[in-house]
Motif scaffolding. Structure first.
Motif, mmCIF file in Angstrom:
data_model
loop_
_atom_site.group_PDB
_atom_site.id
_atom_site.type_symbol
_atom_site.label_atom_id
_atom_site.label_comp_id
_atom_site.label_asym_id
_atom_site.label_seq_id
_atom_site.Cartn_x
_atom_site.Cartn_y
_atom_site.Cartn_z
ATOM 1 N N ALA A 1 0.876 -0.947 -0.010
ATOM 2 C CA ALA A 1 -0.026 -0.237 0.282
ATOM 3 C C ALA A 1 1.316 1.196 -0.279
ATOM 4 N N GLN A 2 0.162 1.811 -0.336
ATOM 5 C CA GLN A 2 1.089 3.930 -0.842
ATOM 6 C C GLN A 2 0.626 4.201 1.027
ATOM 7 N N THR A 3 1.425 5.520 0.714
ATOM 8 C CA THR A 3 0.825 6.558 2.187
ATOM 9 C C THR A 3 1.459 7.971 2.028
ATOM 10 N N VAL A 4 1.008 8.084 2.238
ATOM 11 C CA VAL A 4 1.326 10.014 2.193
ATOM 12 C C VAL A 4 1.267 11.141 3.201
ATOM 13 N N THR A 5 2.552 10.965 3.521
ATOM 14 C CA THR A 5 2.611 12.332 4.773
ATOM 15 C C THR A 5 2.479 13.708 5.178
ATOM 16 N N GLN A 6 1.957 14.109 5.053
ATOM 17 C CA GLN A 6 2.244 15.404 5.271
ATOM 18 C C GLN A 6 2.352 16.389 7.643
ATOM 19 N N SER A 7 3.458 16.663 8.022
ATOM 20 C CA SER A 7 2.638 16.131 8.961
ATOM 21 C C SER A 7 2.450 17.364 9.552
ATOM 22 N N GLN A 8 2.255 18.982 8.089
ATOM 23 C CA GLN A 8 2.050 20.869 8.470
ATOM 24 C C GLN A 8 1.071 20.846 8.459
ATOM 25 N N PRO A 9 -0.268 20.567 9.161
ATOM 26 C CA PRO A 9 -1.983 21.216 9.079
ATOM 27 C C PRO A 9 -1.893 22.057 8.380
ATOM 28 N N GLU A 10 -1.219 23.355 9.317
ATOM 29 C CA GLU A 10 -0.566 24.666 8.875
ATOM 30 C C GLU A 10 0.570 25.158 8.715
ATOM 31 N N THR A 24 6.546 12.960 3.281
ATOM 32 C CA THR A 24 6.896 12.223 2.793
ATOM 33 C C THR A 24 6.423 11.164 2.198
ATOM 34 N N TYR A 25 6.449 9.960 2.080
ATOM 35 C CA TYR A 25 5.703 8.717 1.349
ATOM 36 C C TYR A 25 6.623 7.258 1.482
ATOM 37 N N ASP A 26 5.627 6.593 1.200
ATOM 38 C CA ASP A 26 6.152 4.861 1.302
ATOM 39 C C ASP A 26 5.158 4.847 0.146
ATOM 40 N N THR A 27 5.963 3.441 -0.633
ATOM 41 C CA THR A 27 5.708 2.978 -1.366
ATOM 42 C C THR A 27 6.449 1.646 -2.069
ATOM 43 N N SER A 28 6.470 0.645 -2.450
ATOM 44 C CA SER A 28 7.371 -0.039 -3.043
ATOM 45 C C SER A 28 7.830 -0.521 -4.069
ATOM 46 N N GLU A 29 6.968 0.681 -4.855
ATOM 47 C CA GLU A 29 7.526 0.924 -6.466
ATOM 48 C C GLU A 29 8.300 1.397 -7.123
ATOM 49 N N ASN A 30 8.826 0.896 -8.171
ATOM 50 C CA ASN A 30 10.468 2.235 -8.300
ATOM 51 C C ASN A 30 9.873 3.196 -8.575
ATOM 52 N N PHE A 64 7.918 28.055 -8.150
ATOM 53 C CA PHE A 64 7.820 26.755 -7.004
ATOM 54 C C PHE A 64 8.706 25.459 -7.427
ATOM 55 N N SER A 65 9.335 24.906 -6.347
ATOM 56 C CA SER A 65 10.122 23.858 -6.499
ATOM 57 C C SER A 65 10.346 23.273 -6.155
ATOM 58 N N VAL A 66 11.105 21.936 -5.825
ATOM 59 C CA VAL A 66 10.854 20.531 -4.794
ATOM 60 C C VAL A 66 11.862 20.498 -4.757
ATOM 61 N N ASN A 67 12.171 19.781 -3.642
ATOM 62 C CA ASN A 67 13.334 18.962 -3.200
ATOM 63 C C ASN A 67 12.892 17.533 -2.960
ATOM 64 N N PHE A 68 13.398 16.985 -3.980
ATOM 65 C CA PHE A 68 12.510 15.651 -3.685
ATOM 66 C C PHE A 68 14.350 14.164 -3.443
ATOM 67 N N GLN A 69 14.402 13.649 -1.989
ATOM 68 C CA GLN A 69 15.180 13.034 -2.061
ATOM 69 C C GLN A 69 14.615 11.164 -1.877
ATOM 70 N N LYS A 70 14.659 11.016 -3.563
ATOM 71 C CA LYS A 70 14.161 9.452 -3.040
ATOM 72 C C LYS A 70 14.635 8.425 -2.035
ATOM 73 N N ALA A 71 15.747 9.222 -2.001
ATOM 74 C CA ALA A 71 16.336 7.455 -0.967
ATOM 75 C C ALA A 71 15.846 7.558 1.413
ATOM 76 N N ALA A 72 15.441 8.517 0.852
ATOM 77 C CA ALA A 72 14.270 9.735 2.102
ATOM 78 C C ALA A 72 13.224 9.602 1.856
ATOM 79 N N LYS A 73 12.763 9.021 0.844
ATOM 80 C CA LYS A 73 11.123 8.788 0.550
ATOM 81 C C LYS A 73 10.777 10.315 0.842
ATOM 82 N N SER A 74 10.830 12.021 0.553
ATOM 83 C CA SER A 74 11.043 12.594 0.987
ATOM 84 C C SER A 74 10.639 13.292 -0.482
ATOM 85 N N PHE A 75 9.682 14.505 -0.034
ATOM 86 C CA PHE A 75 8.976 15.541 -1.373
ATOM 87 C C PHE A 75 8.556 16.370 -0.827
ATOM 88 N N SER A 76 9.366 17.391 -0.743
ATOM 89 C CA SER A 76 9.054 19.070 -0.028
ATOM 90 C C SER A 76 8.282 19.605 -1.635
#
Lengths: 116, 113
Positions: A1-10, A24-30, A64-76
């Motif tokens: 299952a895939q999950t996406v977590t956003q820890s900042q409500p506001e 941050t996210y979690d997936t088993s897909e590559n 708008f820009s992103v900081n994608f850290q694949k190993a850390a599964k982070s996408f800010s």
């Protein structure tokens, strides 16, 4: 299952300043895609930016820009020179390239308020 | 610029009644989706539709829900017997292919009373 977590409500930022929204996210897909969607008070879902997981280069769309850290599964998401019109709910989302279609899995959202 | 169009923008219905939410996807798109967002909560996937059949559905999409594309342009979501907890914003989305981004409609706010 895939999950996406956003820890900042506001979050709040002053006009013209820079703000970063975390995801941050979690997936088993590559192979997968990551998105940031904006939902203003009208409640329409508007695509802000898109990142393909196989691309190492971080996506950029104007302020708008992103900081994608694949190993850390982070996408800010970084918003530079914030404007009043950026006030909205921001959702991070993930879609897999596997399967017939590519449904989106959303996080719970971050409400961003841009102030004068 | 082409866009996904949903009608109505707001629908109020009595519990137990059937509702049909309508969507006109972007014309050259092949993949279609319904999502819902209960007020104050995250957007949840309901169903995906490709090649005139459901390709995936979530556990929310039970026997009370159905989708169809009756005439090659409209894409509808039917809820047979609405419950109070079906009150939500329903979003339709379409995609040219599964490697490009999904475009969302403006949503239909469904209120079940």
């Amino acid at each position: 299952a895939q999950t996406v977590t956003q820890s900042q409500p506001e979050m709040s930022v002053q006009e013209a300043e820079t703000v970063t929204l975390s995801c941050t996210y979690d997936t088993s897909e590559n192979n997968y895609y990551l998105f940031w969607y904006k939902q203003p008070p009208s409640r329409q879902m508007i695509l802000v930016i898109r990142q393909e997981a196989y691309k190492q280069q971080n996506a950029t769309e104007n302020r708008f820009s992103v900081n994608f850290q694949k190993a850390a599964k982070s996408f800010s998401l970084k918003i530079s020179d914030s404007q009043l019109g950026d006030t909205a709910m921001y959702f991070c989302a993930l879609s897999s390239r596997a399967g017939t279609a590519s449904k989106l899995t959303f996080g719970t959202g971050t409400r961003l308020q841009v102030t004068l | 610029e082409p866009e996904v169009t949903q009608t109505p923008s707001h629908q109020v219905t009595q519990m137990g009644q059937e509702v049909i939410l309508r969507c006109v996807p972007i014309s050259n798109h092949l993949y279609f989706y319904w999502y819902r967002q209960i007020l104050g909560q995250k957007v949840e996937f309901l169903v995906s539709f490709y090649n005139n059949e459901i390709s995936e559905k979530s556990e929310i999409f039970d026997d009370q829900f159905s989708v169809e594309r009756p005439d090659g342009s409209n894409f509808t979501l039917k809820i047979r017997s609405t419950k109070l907890e079906d009150s939500a914003m329903y979003f339709c989305a379409s995609q040219r292919d599964r490697f490009t981004e999904a475009f969302f409609g403006q949503g239909t706010r469904l209120t079940v009373v």
